[in-house]
Each structure stands twice: as C-alpha cells, then as structure tokens.
Design a protein around this motif. Structure first.
Motif, PDB file in Angstrom:
ATOM      1  N   MET A  67       0.846  -1.197   0.000  1.00 44.37           N
ATOM      2  CA  MET A  67       0.000   0.000   0.000  1.00 44.37           C
ATOM      3  C   MET A  67       0.885   1.251   0.000  1.00 44.37           C
ATOM      4  O   MET A  67       1.769   1.395   0.842  1.00 44.37           O
ATOM      5  CB  MET A  67      -0.902   0.020   1.244  1.00 44.37           C
ATOM      6  CG  MET A  67      -1.858   1.209   1.294  1.00 44.37           C
ATOM      7  SD  MET A  67      -2.760   1.319   2.867  1.00 44.37           S
ATOM      8  CE  MET A  67      -3.701  -0.200   2.843  1.00 44.37           C
ATOM      9  N   ALA A  68       0.663   2.143  -0.976  1.00 45.96           N
ATOM     10  CA  ALA A  68       1.425   3.385  -1.034  1.00 45.96           C
ATOM     11  C   ALA A  68       0.955   4.325   0.075  1.00 45.96           C
ATOM     12  O   ALA A  68      -0.164   4.209   0.579  1.00 45.96           O
ATOM     13  CB  ALA A  68       1.232   4.046  -2.396  1.00 45.96           C
ATOM     14  N   LEU A  69       1.825   5.278   0.451  1.00 43.47           N
ATOM     15  CA  LEU A  69       1.500   6.186   1.543  1.00 43.47           C
ATOM     16  C   LEU A  69       0.259   7.015   1.223  1.00 43.47           C
ATOM     17  O   LEU A  69      -0.600   7.231   2.095  1.00 43.47           O
ATOM     18  CB  LEU A  69       2.691   7.109   1.826  1.00 43.47           C
ATOM     19  CG  LEU A  69       2.499   8.110   2.982  1.00 43.47           C
ATOM     20  CD1 LEU A  69       2.175   7.380   4.289  1.00 43.47           C
ATOM     21  CD2 LEU A  69       3.749   8.987   3.150  1.00 43.47           C
ATOM     22  N   GLY A  70       0.141   7.491  -0.021  1.00 43.08           N
ATOM     23  CA  GLY A  70      -1.032   8.282  -0.393  1.00 43.08           C
ATOM     24  C   GLY A  70      -2.323   7.494  -0.247  1.00 43.08           C
ATOM     25  O   GLY A  70      -3.327   7.999   0.265  1.00 43.08           O
ATOM     26  N   THR A  71      -2.303   6.256  -0.687  1.00 45.88           N
ATOM     27  CA  THR A  71      -3.484   5.395  -0.549  1.00 45.88           C
ATOM     28  C   THR A  71      -3.810   5.149   0.919  1.00 45.88           C
ATOM     29  O   THR A  71      -4.984   5.157   1.321  1.00 45.88           O
ATOM     30  CB  THR A  71      -3.238   4.049  -1.258  1.00 45.88           C
ATOM     31  OG1 THR A  71      -2.903   4.294  -2.622  1.00 45.88           O
ATOM     32  CG2 THR A  71      -4.468   3.164  -1.178  1.00 45.88           C
ATOM     33  N   ALA A  72      -2.760   4.946   1.716  1.00 49.75           N
ATOM     34  CA  ALA A  72      -2.963   4.714   3.152  1.00 49.75           C
ATOM     35  C   ALA A  72      -3.605   5.930   3.811  1.00 49.75           C
ATOM     36  O   ALA A  72      -4.508   5.791   4.646  1.00 49.75           O
ATOM     37  CB  ALA A  72      -1.617   4.399   3.816  1.00 49.75           C
ATOM     38  N   ALA A  86      -5.664  -2.114  16.746  1.00 56.22           N
ATOM     39  CA  ALA A  86      -6.236  -2.961  15.704  1.00 56.22           C
ATOM     40  C   ALA A  86      -6.186  -2.330  14.319  1.00 56.22           C
ATOM     41  O   ALA A  86      -6.036  -3.033  13.318  1.00 56.22           O
ATOM     42  CB  ALA A  86      -7.690  -3.293  16.062  1.00 56.22           C
ATOM     43  N   VAL A  87      -6.310  -1.009  14.252  1.00 62.54           N
ATOM     44  CA  VAL A  87      -6.492  -0.344  12.959  1.00 62.54           C
ATOM     45  C   VAL A  87      -5.225   0.329  12.433  1.00 62.54           C
ATOM     46  O   VAL A  87      -4.866   0.159  11.262  1.00 62.54           O
ATOM     47  CB  VAL A  87      -7.638   0.692  13.052  1.00 62.54           C
ATOM     48  CG1 VAL A  87      -7.740   1.513  11.767  1.00 62.54           C
ATOM     49  CG2 VAL A  87      -8.954  -0.008  13.342  1.00 62.54           C
ATOM     50  N   LEU A  88      -4.554   1.099  13.282  1.00 60.84           N
ATOM     51  CA  LEU A  88      -3.439   1.929  12.796  1.00 60.84           C
ATOM     52  C   LEU A  88      -2.358   1.135  12.063  1.00 60.84           C
ATOM     53  O   LEU A  88      -1.936   1.547  10.968  1.00 60.84           O
ATOM     54  CB  LEU A  88      -2.834   2.715  13.960  1.00 60.84           C
ATOM     55  CG  LEU A  88      -1.779   3.776  13.576  1.00 60.84           C
ATOM     56  CD1 LEU A  88      -2.411   4.860  12.701  1.00 60.84           C
ATOM     57  CD2 LEU A  88      -1.178   4.403  14.834  1.00 60.84           C
ATOM     58  N   PRO A  89      -1.866   0.006  12.603  1.00 58.73           N
ATOM     59  CA  PRO A  89      -0.787  -0.706  11.893  1.00 58.73           C
ATOM     60  C   PRO A  89      -1.169  -1.160  10.490  1.00 58.73           C
ATOM     61  O   PRO A  89      -0.297  -1.301   9.631  1.00 58.73           O
ATOM     62  CB  PRO A  89      -0.521  -1.919  12.814  1.00 58.73           C
ATOM     63  CG  PRO A  89      -0.971  -1.478  14.160  1.00 58.73           C
ATOM     64  CD  PRO A  89      -2.177  -0.617  13.904  1.00 58.73           C
ATOM     65  N   GLN A  90      -2.464  -1.376  10.244  1.00 53.97           N
ATOM     66  CA  GLN A  90      -2.888  -1.837   8.920  1.00 53.97           C
ATOM     67  C   GLN A  90      -2.687  -0.785   7.836  1.00 53.97           C
ATOM     68  O   GLN A  90      -2.656  -1.117   6.651  1.00 53.97           O
ATOM     69  CB  GLN A  90      -4.363  -2.229   8.960  1.00 53.97           C
ATOM     70  CG  GLN A  90      -4.686  -3.352   9.931  1.00 53.97           C
ATOM     71  CD  GLN A  90      -6.152  -3.731   9.879  1.00 53.97           C
ATOM     72  OE1 GLN A  90      -6.757  -3.798   8.805  1.00 53.97           O
ATOM     73  NE2 GLN A  90      -6.745  -3.969  11.040  1.00 53.97           N
ATOM     74  N   PHE A  91      -2.570   0.487   8.250  1.00 55.21           N
ATOM     75  CA  PHE A  91      -2.448   1.578   7.279  1.00 55.21           C
ATOM     76  C   PHE A  91      -1.020   2.114   7.183  1.00 55.21           C
ATOM     77  O   PHE A  91      -0.792   3.136   6.531  1.00 55.21           O
ATOM     78  CB  PHE A  91      -3.407   2.708   7.656  1.00 55.21           C
ATOM     79  CG  PHE A  91      -4.852   2.344   7.481  1.00 55.21           C
ATOM     80  CD1 PHE A  91      -5.490   2.513   6.263  1.00 55.21           C
ATOM     81  CD2 PHE A  91      -5.573   1.792   8.532  1.00 55.21           C
ATOM     82  CE1 PHE A  91      -6.815   2.165   6.097  1.00 55.21           C
ATOM     83  CE2 PHE A  91      -6.906   1.444   8.381  1.00 55.21           C
ATOM     84  CZ  PHE A  91      -7.530   1.620   7.156  1.00 55.21           C
ATOM     85  N   ILE A  92      -0.093   1.456   7.823  1.00 50.95           N
ATOM     86  CA  ILE A  92       1.315   1.854   7.717  1.00 50.95           C
ATOM     87  C   ILE A  92       1.956   0.991   6.640  1.00 50.95           C
ATOM     88  O   ILE A  92       2.086  -0.228   6.804  1.00 50.95           O
ATOM     89  CB  ILE A  92       2.050   1.675   9.060  1.00 50.95           C
ATOM     90  CG1 ILE A  92       1.404   2.577  10.126  1.00 50.95           C
ATOM     91  CG2 ILE A  92       3.534   2.004   8.905  1.00 50.95           C
ATOM     92  CD1 ILE A  92       2.035   2.452  11.497  1.00 50.95           C
ATOM     93  N   PRO A  93       2.340   1.589   5.494  1.00 49.74           N
ATOM     94  CA  PRO A  93       2.914   0.808   4.389  1.00 49.74           C
ATOM     95  C   PRO A  93       4.181   0.073   4.809  1.00 49.74           C
ATOM     96  O   PRO A  93       4.939   0.543   5.663  1.00 49.74           O
ATOM     97  CB  PRO A  93       3.218   1.883   3.328  1.00 49.74           C
ATOM     98  CG  PRO A  93       2.345   3.036   3.680  1.00 49.74           C
ATOM     99  CD  PRO A  93       2.243   3.023   5.174  1.00 49.74           C
ATOM    100  N   ALA A  94       4.404  -1.064   4.218  1.00 47.24           N
ATOM    101  CA  ALA A  94       5.608  -1.844   4.495  1.00 47.24           C
ATOM    102  C   ALA A  94       6.848  -1.027   4.120  1.00 47.24           C
ATOM    103  O   ALA A  94       6.909  -0.429   3.048  1.00 47.24           O
ATOM    104  CB  ALA A  94       5.579  -3.144   3.703  1.00 47.24           C
ATOM    105  N   GLY A  95       7.804  -0.992   5.017  1.00 45.64           N
ATOM    106  CA  GLY A  95       9.037  -0.258   4.768  1.00 45.64           C
ATOM    107  C   GLY A  95       9.002   1.196   5.180  1.00 45.64           C
ATOM    108  O   GLY A  95      10.041   1.864   5.213  1.00 45.64           O
TER     109      GLY A  95
END
Length: 212
Positions: free
Chosen positions: A1-6, A139-148
């Motif tokens: 997931m890109a940062l903008g999408t997140a 539960a929610v925040l880590p799902q929106f942090i892009p890998a890397g």
C-alpha cells in the motif's frame, strides 16, 4: 500500500468514526451549550491530546500491552468506567438537588468565559481512560502503515489526520451548541441538558464496566 493510498483510506475510516455520536460529542455539546466556549475548546484540545498520545504509543508498540495483558486492560477499563460513572452521577445528582450550576450571564455568553485548563483536563482524562480508543488504534493503525515506511513517523502522521478531522467536526459542534446557549439560560433547560448528558455519560461508564 502506497502512503497516499494509506492516508486516504485511513481518512475515510476515522472520518466515519469522528461523525459517529459518542461520549466526546456529548461532552463538547454540553460544555459549549452552556456558553463556555473557551472551556469547550479546552475539552476539544484535551480529547485530541489523548488521541495523539494513543496514536504515538501505538506507533511505538506500547499499547499492544492492552491486548496482550488482560490485567492492564482490566485496570484501565475499570478506571475509565469509574471515572465516567462518577462524572455522570454527579451531573444527575446536581439536577435533582436543583443545583445545575450558575446560569451564564450576557458577559459570559459574549466572551465564552471558562477555564481552558479545566476543559482540557476533562477531555484528556476521558479519552485516555477509554481503553476502546487504545484497542482501536492497536487494531487499525498498523494496517495503514505501508511496508518499509518509518513506523513512528507514519503512525503519528496518520494520527494527525484523525486529530485534524476531530478539530473540524468539533468546530461544527461548538458552533451548533452556541446557537442554543440563549435557550439554555433557563434553569429547566439546563436541568434537562444535564440530565440527558449525565445519563449518556453514566451509560457509557456502565457499558464499559459490564463489558467482558
């Protein structure tokens, strides 16, 4: 997931959460409707301070203790339930004792007099003693942090999006409540407001206490 999408996805999720009526809404409306504009903004800033702390601790991995440790969650849950029950019961008690507090005079309504610090403490305590906020962020925040991506920086950035939406919606609530301040100068209206708000707050506390 890109940062903008997140960012856009997280904005949608917390935007819907922000618009959902809850404890924060009741506190802001009640304080602002009494003509205490400064104190109402103190409550708003306190709530957002709590949000920033929860978001930062989640980004650091600290709030994972809430889900990993039953004792930590239970301690926070009972502290929050006790605080909300006390706050709601005191409002209800004062109305039945016919002591809803002094009615704001014209000067108060024009200046929005009220101690910002008092509102800030109430808003911060209410937010920090609510374990549901911590669990939501875990539960929610880590799902929106892009890998890397930098975990702390990105997590705080997403939290700031939540805070910005909260501030914008709070401005709408304060403005709406201020329009009712003239009507609320009547003692009967004040008692009704405090009874409704006290019941809502105590209800949140009771629900938190009875949760498994």
């Amino acid at each position: 997931m890109a940062l903008g999408t997140a960012l856009w996805s997280f904005t949608l999720v917390v935007g819907l959460l922000t618009l959902t009526p809850g404890l924060d809404t009741a506190l802001i409306l009640r304080t602002a409707a009494l003509g205490r504009r400064r104190q109402a903004w103190g409550v708003v800033l306190g709530i957002q301070t709590g949000t920033l702390i929860w978001g930062t601790l989640t980004s650091l991995g600290v709030t994972a203790l809430l889900t990993a440790s039953h004792l930590a969650y239970e301690a926070l849950r009972w502290a929050g339930a006790g605080y909300l029950l006390w706050m709601g019961a005191r409002m209800l008690y004062d109305t039945w004792r016919h002591r809803p507090g002094p009615v704001p005079d014209d000067a108060e309504l024009l200046t929005g007099r009220g101690r910002v610090g008092d509102g800030w403490r109430r808003g911060t305590l209410t937010n920090l003693l609510n374990p549901k906020v911590g669990v939501f962020y875990v539960a929610v925040l880590p799902q929106f942090i892009p890998a890397g991506a930098p975990h702390l920086t990105t997590g705080v950035l997403l939290t700031c999006v939540h805070i910005l939406l909260g501030l914008l919606w709070s401005a709408v609530l304060v403005g709406f409540a201020q329009a009712l301040s003239g009507w609320l100068r009547r003692p009967s209206a004040r008692r009704t407001l405090d009874r409704v708000t006290g019941t809502v707050i105590a209800g949140f506390g009771l629900r938190l206490a009875l949760e498994g």
